[in-house]
Design a protein around this motif. Structure first.
Motif, PDB file in Angstrom:
ATOM      1  N   ARG A 145     154.485  90.562  27.988  1.00 37.36           N
ATOM      2  CA  ARG A 145     155.365  89.741  27.514  1.00 37.36           C
ATOM      3  C   ARG A 145     154.740  88.266  27.608  1.00 37.36           C
ATOM      4  NH1 ARG A 145     159.432  86.767  29.843  1.00 37.36           N
ATOM      5  NH2 ARG A 145     161.387  86.627  28.887  1.00 37.36           N
ATOM      6  N   CYS A 146     154.980  87.808  26.473  1.00 40.10           N
ATOM      7  CA  CYS A 146     154.250  86.285  26.332  1.00 40.10           C
ATOM      8  C   CYS A 146     155.368  85.111  26.293  1.00 40.10           C
ATOM      9  CB  CYS A 146     153.133  86.261  25.661  1.00 40.10           C
ATOM     10  SG  CYS A 146     151.702  87.226  25.986  1.00 40.10           S
ATOM     11  N   PRO A 147     156.258  84.731  27.024  1.00 37.65           N
ATOM     12  CA  PRO A 147     157.306  83.592  26.708  1.00 37.65           C
ATOM     13  C   PRO A 147     156.310  82.372  26.209  1.00 37.65           C
ATOM     14  CG  PRO A 147     157.193  83.916  28.894  1.00 37.65           C
ATOM     15  CD  PRO A 147     156.097  84.797  28.359  1.00 37.65           C
ATOM     16  N   LEU A 148     157.124  81.846  24.887  1.00 42.93           N
ATOM     17  CA  LEU A 148     156.519  80.559  24.479  1.00 42.93           C
ATOM     18  C   LEU A 148     157.200  79.396  25.052  1.00 42.93           C
ATOM     19  CD1 LEU A 148     155.231  81.474  20.839  1.00 42.93           C
ATOM     20  CD2 LEU A 148     154.155  81.982  23.042  1.00 42.93           C
ATOM     21  N   PRO A 149     156.586  78.061  24.904  1.00 44.72           N
ATOM     22  CA  PRO A 149     157.616  76.938  25.187  1.00 44.72           C
ATOM     23  C   PRO A 149     158.708  76.902  24.410  1.00 44.72           C
ATOM     24  CG  PRO A 149     155.094  76.409  25.227  1.00 44.72           C
ATOM     25  CD  PRO A 149     155.121  77.925  24.627  1.00 44.72           C
ATOM     26  N   LEU A 150     159.716  76.245  24.879  1.00 44.07           N
ATOM     27  CA  LEU A 150     160.752  76.071  24.119  1.00 44.07           C
ATOM     28  C   LEU A 150     160.334  75.032  22.820  1.00 44.07           C
ATOM     29  CD1 LEU A 150     164.061  76.157  23.914  1.00 44.07           C
ATOM     30  CD2 LEU A 150     163.924  73.962  25.200  1.00 44.07           C
ATOM     31  N   HIS A 151     161.315  75.728  21.688  1.00 40.25           N
ATOM     32  CA  HIS A 151     160.779  75.132  20.508  1.00 40.25           C
ATOM     33  C   HIS A 151     162.289  74.398  19.979  1.00 40.25           C
ATOM     34  CE1 HIS A 151     158.517  74.233  16.956  1.00 40.25           C
ATOM     35  NE2 HIS A 151     159.222  74.528  16.131  1.00 40.25           N
ATOM     36  N   LYS A 152     162.361  73.126  19.998  1.00 41.24           N
ATOM     37  CA  LYS A 152     163.541  72.605  19.685  1.00 41.24           C
ATOM     38  C   LYS A 152     163.520  72.053  18.301  1.00 41.24           C
ATOM     39  CE  LYS A 152     166.462  70.810  22.098  1.00 41.24           C
ATOM     40  NZ  LYS A 152     167.614  71.266  22.400  1.00 41.24           N
ATOM     41  N   LEU A 153     164.760  72.456  17.500  1.00 40.83           N
ATOM     42  CA  LEU A 153     164.925  71.915  16.217  1.00 40.83           C
ATOM     43  C   LEU A 153     166.089  71.101  16.141  1.00 40.83           C
ATOM     44  CD1 LEU A 153     164.273  75.512  14.192  1.00 40.83           C
ATOM     45  CD2 LEU A 153     162.733  73.471  14.593  1.00 40.83           C
ATOM     46  N   SER A 154     166.617  70.421  15.047  1.00 43.41           N
ATOM     47  CA  SER A 154     167.607  69.464  14.806  1.00 43.41           C
ATOM     48  C   SER A 154     168.958  70.051  15.560  1.00 43.41           C
ATOM     49  CB  SER A 154     167.673  69.120  13.508  1.00 43.41           C
ATOM     50  OG  SER A 154     167.999  70.067  12.772  1.00 43.41           O
ATOM     51  N   HIS A 155     169.290  71.123  15.257  1.00 47.79           N
ATOM     52  CA  HIS A 155     170.668  71.901  15.790  1.00 47.79           C
ATOM     53  C   HIS A 155     170.587  72.984  16.524  1.00 47.79           C
ATOM     54  CE1 HIS A 155     172.569  68.679  13.706  1.00 47.79           C
ATOM     55  NE2 HIS A 155     172.062  68.870  12.693  1.00 47.79           N
ATOM     56  N   GLN A 156     169.097  73.506  16.950  1.00 50.15           N
ATOM     57  CA  GLN A 156     168.934  74.851  17.555  1.00 50.15           C
ATOM     58  C   GLN A 156     167.880  74.725  18.393  1.00 50.15           C
ATOM     59  OE1 GLN A 156     168.089  78.075  14.913  1.00 50.15           O
ATOM     60  NE2 GLN A 156     167.706  76.682  13.299  1.00 50.15           N
ATOM     61  N   SER A 157     167.956  75.629  19.478  1.00 45.16           N
ATOM     62  CA  SER A 157     166.810  75.783  20.408  1.00 45.16           C
ATOM     63  C   SER A 157     166.159  77.195  20.193  1.00 45.16           C
ATOM     64  CB  SER A 157     167.266  75.447  21.969  1.00 45.16           C
ATOM     65  OG  SER A 157     167.464  73.919  21.896  1.00 45.16           O
ATOM     66  N   LEU A 158     165.128  77.341  19.936  1.00 38.41           N
ATOM     67  CA  LEU A 158     164.305  78.698  19.819  1.00 38.41           C
ATOM     68  C   LEU A 158     163.619  79.108  21.048  1.00 38.41           C
ATOM     69  CD1 LEU A 158     162.765  78.326  16.239  1.00 38.41           C
ATOM     70  CD2 LEU A 158     165.048  78.826  16.981  1.00 38.41           C
ATOM     71  N   LEU A 159     164.183  79.989  21.676  1.00 40.52           N
ATOM     72  CA  LEU A 159     163.550  80.945  22.828  1.00 40.52           C
ATOM     73  C   LEU A 159     162.754  81.954  22.581  1.00 40.52           C
ATOM     74  CD1 LEU A 159     166.746  79.841  23.973  1.00 40.52           C
ATOM     75  CD2 LEU A 159     165.618  79.991  25.826  1.00 40.52           C
ATOM     76  N   ILE A 160     161.331  81.767  22.162  1.00 45.21           N
ATOM     77  CA  ILE A 160     160.544  82.823  21.706  1.00 45.21           C
ATOM     78  C   ILE A 160     159.608  83.363  22.615  1.00 45.21           C
ATOM     79  CG2 ILE A 160     158.541  82.863  20.107  1.00 45.21           C
ATOM     80  CD1 ILE A 160     159.512  80.069  18.633  1.00 45.21           C
ATOM     81  N   THR A 161     159.692  84.563  22.403  1.00 45.12           N
ATOM     82  CA  THR A 161     158.891  85.765  23.257  1.00 45.12           C
ATOM     83  C   THR A 161     157.958  86.478  22.356  1.00 45.12           C
ATOM     84  OG1 THR A 161     160.476  85.957  24.926  1.00 45.12           O
ATOM     85  CG2 THR A 161     158.820  87.636  24.894  1.00 45.12           C
ATOM     86  N   VAL A 162     156.746  86.514  22.622  1.00 40.82           N
ATOM     87  CA  VAL A 162     155.649  87.392  21.791  1.00 40.82           C
ATOM     88  C   VAL A 162     155.389  88.560  22.792  1.00 40.82           C
ATOM     89  CG1 VAL A 162     153.547  87.674  20.715  1.00 40.82           C
ATOM     90  CG2 VAL A 162     154.535  85.517  20.270  1.00 40.82           C
ATOM     91  N   TRP A 163     155.618  89.655  22.174  1.00 44.64           N
ATOM     92  CA  TRP A 163     155.361  91.012  22.965  1.00 44.64           C
ATOM     93  C   TRP A 163     153.971  91.463  22.613  1.00 44.64           C
ATOM     94  CZ3 TRP A 163     158.914  92.632  26.952  1.00 44.64           C
ATOM     95  CH2 TRP A 163     159.866  92.002  26.989  1.00 44.64           C
ATOM     96  N   LEU A 164     152.979  91.410  23.178  1.00 41.27           N
ATOM     97  CA  LEU A 164     151.726  91.876  23.168  1.00 41.27           C
ATOM     98  C   LEU A 164     151.529  93.506  23.202  1.00 41.27           C
ATOM     99  CD1 LEU A 164     149.172  89.369  24.400  1.00 41.27           C
ATOM    100  CD2 LEU A 164     149.535  89.836  21.987  1.00 41.27           C
ATOM    101  N   LEU A 165     151.618  94.219  22.136  1.00 45.63           N
ATOM    102  CA  LEU A 165     151.676  95.640  22.059  1.00 45.63           C
ATOM    103  C   LEU A 165     150.485  96.182  21.883  1.00 45.63           C
ATOM    104  CD1 LEU A 165     155.104  95.715  20.400  1.00 45.63           C
ATOM    105  CD2 LEU A 165     154.659  95.588  22.964  1.00 45.63           C
ATOM    106  N   ARG A 166     149.739  97.040  22.556  1.00 47.07           N
ATOM    107  CA  ARG A 166     148.674  97.706  22.185  1.00 47.07           C
ATOM    108  C   ARG A 166     148.641  99.178  22.117  1.00 47.07           C
ATOM    109  NH1 ARG A 166     142.231  96.062  23.519  1.00 47.07           N
ATOM    110  NH2 ARG A 166     143.299  94.164  23.437  1.00 47.07           N
ATOM    111  N   LEU A 167     148.629  99.605  20.985  1.00 52.38           N
ATOM    112  CA  LEU A 167     148.809 100.910  20.697  1.00 52.38           C
ATOM    113  C   LEU A 167     147.417 101.860  20.909  1.00 52.38           C
ATOM    114  CD1 LEU A 167     151.098 101.139  17.486  1.00 52.38           C
ATOM    115  CD2 LEU A 167     151.584 101.096  19.926  1.00 52.38           C
ATOM    116  N   SER A 168     147.803 103.207  21.271  1.00 53.25           N
ATOM    117  CA  SER A 168     146.492 104.015  21.679  1.00 53.25           C
ATOM    118  C   SER A 168     146.201 104.429  20.062  1.00 53.25           C
ATOM    119  CB  SER A 168     146.727 105.241  22.239  1.00 53.25           C
ATOM    120  OG  SER A 168     147.747 105.892  21.581  1.00 53.25           O
TER     121      SER A 168
END
Length: 356
Positions: free
Chosen positions: A291-314
């Motif tokens: 699990r890789c949470p990214l820094p808060l990304h602020k836009l004019s009327h919204q806040s994006l709380l972004i998480t990238v899930w690194l998923l390695r498949l067999s």
């Protein structure tokens, strides 16, 4: 206020102190238009290299019109507010189709271009054609609010009309191009938001805010009341040398590429994420998760709380691909235009390199 004297002092100051930016050395409306679109919501030092790249790749409006949108978005990558790039591309195609690839010369025609508002149309009309239109951006609002000691909120409807009226009143109609540039430059390098350098200001003798000692109180802004929180979960699925993308079809990042997205109502736990992934046919025993949470990304009327899930498949794991997913190799990710948070994440983690 003696307007002619104030206008003269402002213009004289500008001729001595202006920054020699490339779009100030031309009367070419296309070049000026490019610079104005790029500099919307963007600082000069950030926008300058983008301007130079666009001029180099698309020296004339027909070159921009003929370029694929994906190529334009890739060149824009990292600048944000991607609707500007999409509108700019559409406007270039309109100019070619409706104006025979000749940039329009009248304010009303310029204003009709997609992505061009009153400010941008006025800027192009005055800078390229010396037409008497006063431009009002944030820098101009700040100068005028202090010059006239105006307490109307600059971001209210009434305030916008008020500052446009003040700019129209103050406009030097004999040299609107230099006047508008000078007023904007004054706000950028002297009449700054904090600690304005009033001692060197060419308008210091007529500035009402300076006379009353209220420079730091102006301009007035209404506080924003709406801030929507959104939780974006991106599945960065890696299987051997492959990964999957999808192209956004709507929203501020329309046309850009991203990893498959799941938007949740709140932050996902690892257990919740694994349950969702089972819906893609992925078995927990075939999966490594980070699990890789990214820094808060602020836009004019919204806040994006972004998480990238690194998923390695067999290698032998199965995956139920979503609609419009695109399978690519990890090394190809460099060729696609991503939203800025995802591109920054890829660069910082060197995830465009071939997998081990």
């Amino acid at each position: 206020m003696d307007l002619s004297s104030a206008q003269y002092n402002l213009r004289n100051w500008y001729q001595k102190h202006y920054r020699p930016l490339p779009w100030r050395k031309t009367r070419n409306a296309y070049s000026i238009w490019l610079s104005e679109i790029i500099l919307q919501q963007t600082r000069v030092n950030q926008g300058l290299p983008y301007y130079e790249r666009f001029i180099e790749n698309y020296p004339e409006v027909k070159d921009l019109a003929e370029a694929p949108q994906t190529e334009v978005l890739k060149l824009w990558e990292g600048l944000g507010y991607y609707s500007r790039a999409r509108n700019m591309h559409a406007a270039a195609q309109y100019i070619v189709a409706e104006h025979n690839a000749k940039f329009p010369e009248q304010y009303e025609e310029i204003r009709q271009l997609k992505g061009v508002g009153d400010y941008t149309a006025g800027a192009i009309a005055s800078f390229a054609y010396d037409l008497p239109y006063a431009v009002v951006d944030g820098n101009v609002q700040r100068v005028l609010s202090r010059l006239y000691a105006e307490y109307e909120a600059v971001n209210s409807g009434k305030g916008k009309r008020r500052f446009q009226a003040l700019a129209d009143e103050f406009l030097n109609r004999e040299d609107p191009a230099s006047h508008n540039q000078a007023l904007m430059e004054l706000g950028a390098i002297v009449c700054k938001p904090k600690n304005p350098d009033c001692s060197v200001c060419p308008l210091k003798d007529v500035c009402q805010a300076r006379a009353r000692g209220i420079q730091q109180e102006l301009p007035v802004k209404q506080k924003k009341k709406y801030d929507r929180k959104r939780y974006l979960n991106y599945w960065f699925i890696q299987q051997q040398s492959n990964t999957w993308l999808q192209q956004r079809q709507e929203g501020i990042w329309k046309g850009l590429f991203q990893f498959p997205l799941y938007e949740s109502g709140q932050e996902l736990t690892n257990s919740e994420a694994l349950q969702l992934l089972e819906g893609l046919g992925i078995q927990r025993s075939e999966l490594e998760v980070r699990r890789c949470p990214l820094p808060l990304h602020k836009l004019s009327h919204q806040s994006l709380l972004i998480t990238v899930w690194l998923l390695r498949l067999s290698p032998d794991a199965t995956l139920i691909e979503g609609e419009a997913w695109k399978k690519v190799t990890v090394s190809q990710l460099e060729d696609f235009a991503f939203p800025r948070p995802l591109r920054k994440f890829l660069d910082e983690n060197q995830l465009t390199l071939p997998l081990d």
